[in-house]
Design a protein around this motif. Structure first.
Motif, PDB file in Angstrom:
ATOM      1  N   THR A 482     -48.037  12.068  -8.206  1.00  0.00           N
ATOM      2  CA  THR A 482     -48.915  12.394  -7.080  1.00  0.00           C
ATOM      3  C   THR A 482     -48.188  12.296  -5.745  1.00  0.00           C
ATOM      4  N   VAL A 483     -47.111  11.494  -5.694  1.00  0.00           N
ATOM      5  CA  VAL A 483     -46.323  11.434  -4.456  1.00  0.00           C
ATOM      6  C   VAL A 483     -45.238  12.503  -4.561  1.00  0.00           C
ATOM      7  N   PRO A 484     -45.245  13.497  -3.647  1.00  0.00           N
ATOM      8  CA  PRO A 484     -44.312  14.610  -3.772  1.00  0.00           C
ATOM      9  C   PRO A 484     -42.848  14.189  -3.928  1.00  0.00           C
ATOM     10  N   SER A 485     -42.399  13.206  -3.117  1.00  0.00           N
ATOM     11  CA  SER A 485     -40.985  12.825  -3.208  1.00  0.00           C
ATOM     12  C   SER A 485     -40.673  12.216  -4.580  1.00  0.00           C
ATOM     13  N   TYR A 486     -41.647  11.534  -5.172  1.00  0.00           N
ATOM     14  CA  TYR A 486     -41.445  10.978  -6.508  1.00  0.00           C
ATOM     15  C   TYR A 486     -41.233  12.108  -7.522  1.00  0.00           C
ATOM     16  N   GLY A 487     -42.044  13.167  -7.375  1.00  0.00           N
ATOM     17  CA  GLY A 487     -41.927  14.311  -8.276  1.00  0.00           C
ATOM     18  C   GLY A 487     -40.544  14.922  -8.203  1.00  0.00           C
ATOM     19  N   ILE A 488     -40.054  15.090  -6.970  1.00  0.00           N
ATOM     20  CA  ILE A 488     -38.732  15.701  -6.801  1.00  0.00           C
ATOM     21  C   ILE A 488     -37.660  14.797  -7.416  1.00  0.00           C
ATOM     22  N   ILE A 489     -37.783  13.501  -7.156  1.00  0.00           N
ATOM     23  CA  ILE A 489     -36.783  12.566  -7.695  1.00  0.00           C
ATOM     24  C   ILE A 489     -36.793  12.607  -9.225  1.00  0.00           C
TER      25      ILE A 489
END
Ligand SMILES: [Zn+2]
Length: 586
Positions: A482-489
């Motif tokens: 749900t946290v965009p930066s987490y998804g990218i990582i």
């Protein structure tokens, strides 16, 4: 030039082992790939301070939330500016730091004032030890039994009784009027002229714990109408609240002995020191401050107060409890016979004085004793008074075992039930005269979903097991976070070329866009500060995360108009079933 500087900083960072550096100041324990300890920058009992040897970073996951690299740790610990820290570390690690860019004008100016104070100290010291002007003063010091070696160690001096001998000396050395004013060494008259603040006094340079001369204390030789002591006023360098006289000399001994004896005034520090009491420092004015305690905390947790046992001394002890208890200190009182001060006591009977240092009275016993002396236990009303006086202190004891012990003690002494003592103690909790500023640790509430996402990424970043990565590829996607930066990582980790070699955090971090580095570092260091949720495996967590996302989606669909629901629901239900099957076969 700038490039030169940057490469010097890089070189310095390469030389420093952050675990070793931080570990030399505080206790660190291994926790997975990182190291953990109690944060030195805020008060805490469970460790949330993490150091990563691989990333060469530190971070507090507790109330203060501070973090950085080796240099920033050193700055914070030693209260230094960046150029100061660079210079000191450069020297320590043998990296030449040339031409520190003094963008920091304030730091530069402070340096200059410290140099000025040092010159003044040398001037006073010369007068005391080598000039006929200081002859009387030297005699006075020697009559007090102070050895020459000690005069030198503490750079004691004498200020001549002239209006401007110091000012003239310093101005000749190139210091300006403004600089003289800013050190507090001179006053300005109505006429606008300046004159020396200290005249005809025995001079004690005041050093900070690093040995910088930050101010002076001047003692009159013959007590007349004048004040016994004149001190440097608050300046850019001198802050009374932070001053612990002698600590620059005794700090290693304090660490070794794991306790510090606190006295009041220069002679009460110097004389016992001369007699071999090495873990000692003096406060200016009787009250121990939070700032002083924070400084002490670096070296020890045990403070022994050897203050005057007069009214002011008692008040100081009460106030010491107020500031020391919330910081988790062990406080003891050194009771000197006949109420002498340490300077007198050690000279008169060295053995007895040293014996009293070995038997400090726990501060609460001292207070109970004090109140019983004040209100002899001859009738129930005096018992009530003793109970009421001691109650706020007992109520504020943070350790329940210590508290319970004293409740028992008091009940025994007053010959009443523990129950009644406890009631009095508790009733003082609310209308407590003393305000104990206990810091509640700020625990951020994190939703379970967020926690799971963080834990997954933390595990992936710490793991050297490629099979887990392969497995997670089949369960989660970038959209599962749900946290965009987490998804990218997550996606970046999945795409990170691994082959047979294990995952390497530094290579991975370099491959990221800079805005993600700090997020990754935070996750990487965070892994050491938290327990795994319910000890679930990484895969179980991935499944739970996926399930909760599907349920979330289902809720969204159910809020749509009915005709649009059916088909979408079906696909979600199929996914959920599949997931059940997959996770149950694990
Ligand atoms: Zn902290």
């Amino acid at each position: 030039m700038r490039q030169h500087m940057e490469s010097a900083i890089e070189k310095l960072k390469e030389r420093i082992d952050i675990v070793e550096l931080i570990g030399s100041y505080m206790t660190l324990k291994k926790a997975g790939r990182n190291f953990k300890g109690c944060c030195p920058f805020h008060q805490e009992k469970t460790p949330s301070f993490v150091v990563s040897p691989e990333r060469q970073l530190w971070r507090c996951f507790g109330a203060c939330g501070e973090g950085g690299d080796a240099i920033s740790f050193f700055m914070k610990w030693e209260h230094l500016t960046f150029p100061e820290a660079l210079a000191e570390l450069g020297q320590k690690y043998g990296v030449e730091i040339e031409h520190i860019p003094l963008q920091d004008k304030a730091a530069h100016y402070k340096d200059r004032l410290i140099g000025l104070n040092q010159k003044a100290a040398e001037f006073y010291h010369y007068i005391l030890t080598s000039s006929p002007v200081g002859k009387n003063a030297l005699e006075y010091v020697k009559n007090r039994g102070i050895h020459e070696k000690i005069i030198k160690t503490f750079q004691m001096g004498y200020s001549p009784s002239s209006w401007d001998s110091l000012s003239r000396f310093l101005q000749k050395k190139g210091y300006t009027r403004q600089e003289l004013m800013d050190t507090g060494l001179v006053n300005s008259a109505d006429s606008g002229r300046i004159y020396d603040r200290f005249r005809g006094r025995l001079m004690f340079p005041l050093f900070d714990h690093r040995g910088n001369t930050v101010g002076f204390s001047g003692r009159i030789l013959t007590p007349e109408k004048e004040a016994k002591y004149v001190n440097t006023p608050e300046t850019l360098l001198y802050h009374k609240r932070m001053m612990l006289y002698g600590l620059n000399i005794t700090k290693e001994a304090v660490k070794k002995e794991d306790s510090i004896i606190i006295v009041e005034g220069e002679f009460d520090m110097i004389t016992p020191y001369q007699y071999g009491v090495s873990n000692i420092a003096a406060v200016k004015g009787a009250a121990l401050t939070t700032e002083q305690l924070q400084l002490i905390k670096r070296y020890t947790n045990k403070v022994l107060l050897a203050l005057d046992s007069d009214k002011a001394g008692e008040e100081a002890i009460r106030r010491a409890i107020e500031v020391a208890e919330p910081l988790g200190f062990e406080l003891g009182v050194i009771v000197i016979e006949d109420g002498k001060d340490p300077d007198e006591a050690v000279k008169q009977n060295e053995a007895a004085f040293k014996q009293s240092l070995k038997k400090p009275v726990p501060v609460y016993d001292f207070l109970i004793d004090l109140f019983i002396k004040k209100y002899p236990l001859i009738d129930p009303f005096n018992k009530k008074r003793v109970g009421e006086e001691i109650a706020p202190f007992i109520n504020a004891i943070s350790n329940p075992i210590v508290q319970s012990y004293y409740i028992k003690q008091i009940a025994k002494l007053l010959d009443v039930s523990e129950e009644s003592v406890l009631r009095v103690v508790r009733s003082h909790g609310r209308r407590n005269k003393i305000v104990f500023q206990k810091k509640e640790s700020v625990v951020k509430k994190t939703s379970r979903e967020l926690l799971l996402q963080q834990f997954l990424l933390e595990s992936l970043l710490q793991s050297r097991d490629n099979t887990i990565t392969e497995k997670l590829k089949t369960i989660l996607t970038r959209e599962s976070f749900t946290v965009p930066s987490y998804g990218i990582i997550f996606e970046k980790i999945m795409q990170f070329p691994q082959g047979d070699s294990p995952f390497e955090i530094n290579t991975f971090t370099k491959s990221l866009p800079p805005e993600l580095t700090s997020v990754v570092d935070e996750l990487y260091l965070h892994a050491a500060s938290k327990e795994q949720p319910e000890n679930l495996s990484v895969e179980k967590i991935a499944y739970e995360l996926k399930k909760s996302l599907l349920r979330q989606k289902m809720k969204e669909i159910l809020s749509l108009p009915e005709e649009k629901q059916e088909e979408k629901l079906k696909s979600i239900q199929t996914s959920l079933k599949e997931l059940e099957k997959m996770s149950s076969t694990e």
